[in-house]
Design a protein around this motif. Structure first.
Motif, PDB file in Angstrom:
ATOM      1  N   GLY A 161       0.607  -1.139   0.032  1.00  0.00           N
ATOM      2  CA  GLY A 161      -0.055   0.049  -0.036  1.00  0.00           C
ATOM      3  C   GLY A 161       0.880   1.364   0.049  1.00  0.00           C
TER       4      GLY A 161
ATOM      5  N   SER B 150      -0.362  -5.449   0.393  1.00  0.00           N
ATOM      6  CA  SER B 150      -0.429  -5.406   1.749  1.00  0.00           C
ATOM      7  C   SER B 150      -0.469  -4.092   2.336  1.00  0.00           C
ATOM      8  CB  SER B 150       0.953  -6.135   2.411  1.00  0.00           C
ATOM      9  OG  SER B 150       1.922  -6.041   1.508  1.00  0.00           O
ATOM     10  N   GLY B 151      -1.518  -3.680   3.190  1.00  0.00           N
ATOM     11  CA  GLY B 151      -1.463  -2.643   3.882  1.00  0.00           C
ATOM     12  C   GLY B 151      -2.651  -1.379   2.851  1.00  0.00           C
ATOM     13  N   ARG B 152      -2.643  -0.225   3.419  1.00  0.00           N
ATOM     14  CA  ARG B 152      -3.410   0.668   2.848  1.00  0.00           C
ATOM     15  C   ARG B 152      -3.060   1.533   1.757  1.00  0.00           C
ATOM     16  NH1 ARG B 152      -5.800   5.133   6.867  1.00  0.00           N
ATOM     17  NH2 ARG B 152      -6.774   3.192   7.664  1.00  0.00           N
ATOM     18  N   THR B 153      -3.787   1.695   0.709  1.00  0.00           N
ATOM     19  CA  THR B 153      -3.399   2.787  -0.462  1.00  0.00           C
ATOM     20  C   THR B 153      -4.630   3.534  -0.538  1.00  0.00           C
ATOM     21  OG1 THR B 153      -2.717   0.728  -1.664  1.00  0.00           O
ATOM     22  CG2 THR B 153      -3.331   2.742  -2.906  1.00  0.00           C
TER      23      THR B 153
ATOM     24  N   ASN C 198     -11.873  -4.255   0.155  1.00  0.00           N
ATOM     25  CA  ASN C 198     -12.033  -3.118   1.195  1.00  0.00           C
ATOM     26  C   ASN C 198     -11.750  -1.862   0.631  1.00  0.00           C
ATOM     27  OD1 ASN C 198     -12.518  -1.794   3.516  1.00  0.00           O
ATOM     28  ND2 ASN C 198     -11.514  -2.953   5.071  1.00  0.00           N
TER      29      ASN C 198
ATOM     30  N   THR D 243      -9.810   4.929  -0.524  1.00  0.00           N
ATOM     31  CA  THR D 243      -8.930   4.177   0.317  1.00  0.00           C
ATOM     32  C   THR D 243      -9.252   2.841   0.032  1.00  0.00           C
ATOM     33  OG1 THR D 243      -9.165   6.053   1.600  1.00  0.00           O
ATOM     34  CG2 THR D 243      -8.172   4.007   2.682  1.00  0.00           C
TER      35      THR D 243
ATOM     36  N   GLU E 141      -7.814  -0.728   1.675  1.00  0.00           N
ATOM     37  CA  GLU E 141      -7.215  -1.638   2.699  1.00  0.00           C
ATOM     38  C   GLU E 141      -7.080  -3.106   1.866  1.00  0.00           C
ATOM     39  OE1 GLU E 141      -6.162  -0.594   5.418  1.00  0.00           O
ATOM     40  OE2 GLU E 141      -7.546   1.116   5.924  1.00  0.00           O
TER      41      GLU E 141
END
Ligand code: UD1
Length: 422
Positions: A156, A180-183, A207, A217, A219
């Motif tokens: 992300g 992996s993680g948030r973008t 998500n 956003t 996830e």
């Protein structure tokens, strides 16, 4: 090759049903690549662009089946093997580049031919590539191909687009769902088709929040599952028929059309003297008085869609006065002007500005279609013109308008498909 022959001067009346949105169906079908198994998509229009994408997905190892009348397309991804989208597929349709994000996300590798230019402008993919690099992809351009790798997976990141790009936002969303993680996608395109893709991805287990605004956003999740989803109605097809009804002083109910996706176009149509009623079934369009001049500037959603600029120009050719149209999204999107002039329109172009001085009538002529929406504008001109109009190179139309001849004929238009010279 085939042509259309249109006999103008008939008022359109009755009911038309809007098909599923091509520009939503294309990214959604590529999203199938993110899951393992059979994805079911409903209300998928039967169009050449959809068939082109189906061939590309088959080339990658998917099984793609269409059930005609139900407008259902099944994409089974269990046989996926190849990660290369070759030039022969991509050159037919720029949207093929949308396989890049999902393939990279799922397999850590993709090789996709660069789409190159097209008739309506250069249309680069720099924003797609810059964004994917932000998510950790190694990207090289070699021999006309985009070679993308992310052996350890994508992660992300915050991606700032230099301009809102529909395809770029879609590609990045599809890449980020398995990262992996948030973008965060900042400056994202807000088109309804982007929001629709996010809805489908969320159905698949992603998500995503904020789609439809300029900050999306995502996830990352571990895996997605195949969806069953019905595609939204095509706002550009609906808009094209609304312009046709307005041009002929007709009265038609467009079943399925959604006012909430068509705000700025409807506002300009009302300014032009057209009556619009939102009903439970769709949108009713009617024109009784004169067509009034209107100034238009195309812009990313929720602005006036560039994909409706040519059709609106045809309408304004018959307005009582002068309209100014500014094309702000694509640099070379006035190719219909020369053809409309051959039918008697008074239009002058300077750079991205076209000034349209309304005339009392258009007259039928042989005209050449140059791209999808330009072709539609010429069919519309033919419906309003006196005498016969022959539109050549209609394969452009078949990329984006399902059953246009039967749909228009069902509301009274005199239009037929005839064999043309190769
Ligand atoms: C999509 C639509 C197309 C519509 C267009 C604008 C699909 C399949 N097609 O195309 O019908 O006309 O949105 O509403 O949904 N740009 C860059 N760099 C990039 C990407 C785009 O400079 O990396 C520029 C383009 O040249 C253009 C503008 O951004 O001037 C908008 O393009 P974009 O929104 O990406 O259009 P598409 O997704 O190709």
């Amino acid at each position: 090759m085939e042509n259309f022959v249109v006999e103008g001067g008939v008022r359109l009346e009755g009911t038309l049903t809007v098909s599923g949105a091509k520009n939503a169906a294309l990214p959604i079908m590529t999203a199938a690549l993110l899951a393992d198994g059979e994805c079911v998509f409903r209300n998928v229009p039967d169009l050449n662009d959809i068939a082109t994408l189906g061939k590309l997905l088959s080339h990658l190892g998917c099984t793609v089946k269409r059930d005609g009348p139900a407008h259902r397309v099944r994409v089974d991804t269990s046989g996926l093997g190849d990660v290369e989208a070759p030039y022969d597929h991509v050159k037919r349709m720029r949207a093929s580049v949308l396989v890049l994000g999902p393939m990279l996300a799922r397999f850590g590798r993709a090789r996709v031919s660069l789409p190159g230019g097209c008739a309506i402008g250069a249309r680069p993919v720099d924003q797609h590539l810059k964004g994917l690099a932000k998510l950790g992809a190694e990207i090289e351009l070699a021999e006309g191909y985009i070679e993308a790798r992310a052996p350890g997976g994508l992660w992300g990141a915050e991606v700032h687009f230099d301009l809102p790009t529909v395809g770029g936002t879609e590609n990045l969303m599809m890449a980020a769902v398995l990262a992996s993680g948030r973008t965060m996608l900042v400056g994202a395109a807000r088109e309804p088709e982007v929001e629709e893709l996010a809805t489908v991805l969320n159905k698949m287990g992603a998500n995503i929040s904020g789609a439809g605004t300029d900050v999306v956003t995502i996830e990352g999740v571990k895996e997605l599952h195949p969806p069953d989803h019905a595609i939204i109605p095509d706002r550009i097809e609906a808009g094209t028929y609304m312009a046709a009804v307005a041009l002929t002083g007709g009265d038609v109910l467009l079943k399925g059309a959604r006012v909430d996706h068509m705000g700025s176009f409807i506002d300009r149509l009302v300014e032009a003297g057209v009556t619009i009623d939102a009903t439970a079934e769709g949108i009713r369009v009617k024109r009784e008085g004169d067509i009034l001049p209107v100034d238009i500037r195309t812009a990313p959603y929720p602005g006036f869609p560039t994909d409706m600029q040519a059709q609106m120009m045809t309408l304004l050719c018959l307005a009582r006065g002068r309209s100014v149209i500014e094309e702000k999204v694509f640099e070379n999107r006035f190719m219909h002007v020369a053809e409309l002039q051959r039918m008697g329109a008074k239009i002058s172009v300077r750079g991205s500005l076209a000034t349209v001085t309304g005339v009392d009538g258009l007259s039928g002529a042989k005209v050449m279609a140059t791209d999808l929406r330009a072709s539609a504008s010429l069919v519309l001109a033919g419906l309003a013109a006196s005498g016969l109009t022959e539109v050549l190179r209609i394969y452009h139309i078949d990329r984006g308008y399902e059953d246009i001849v039967s749909k228009l004929s069902s509301v009274g238009a005199r239009i037929k498909r005839v064999p043309g010279m190769a």
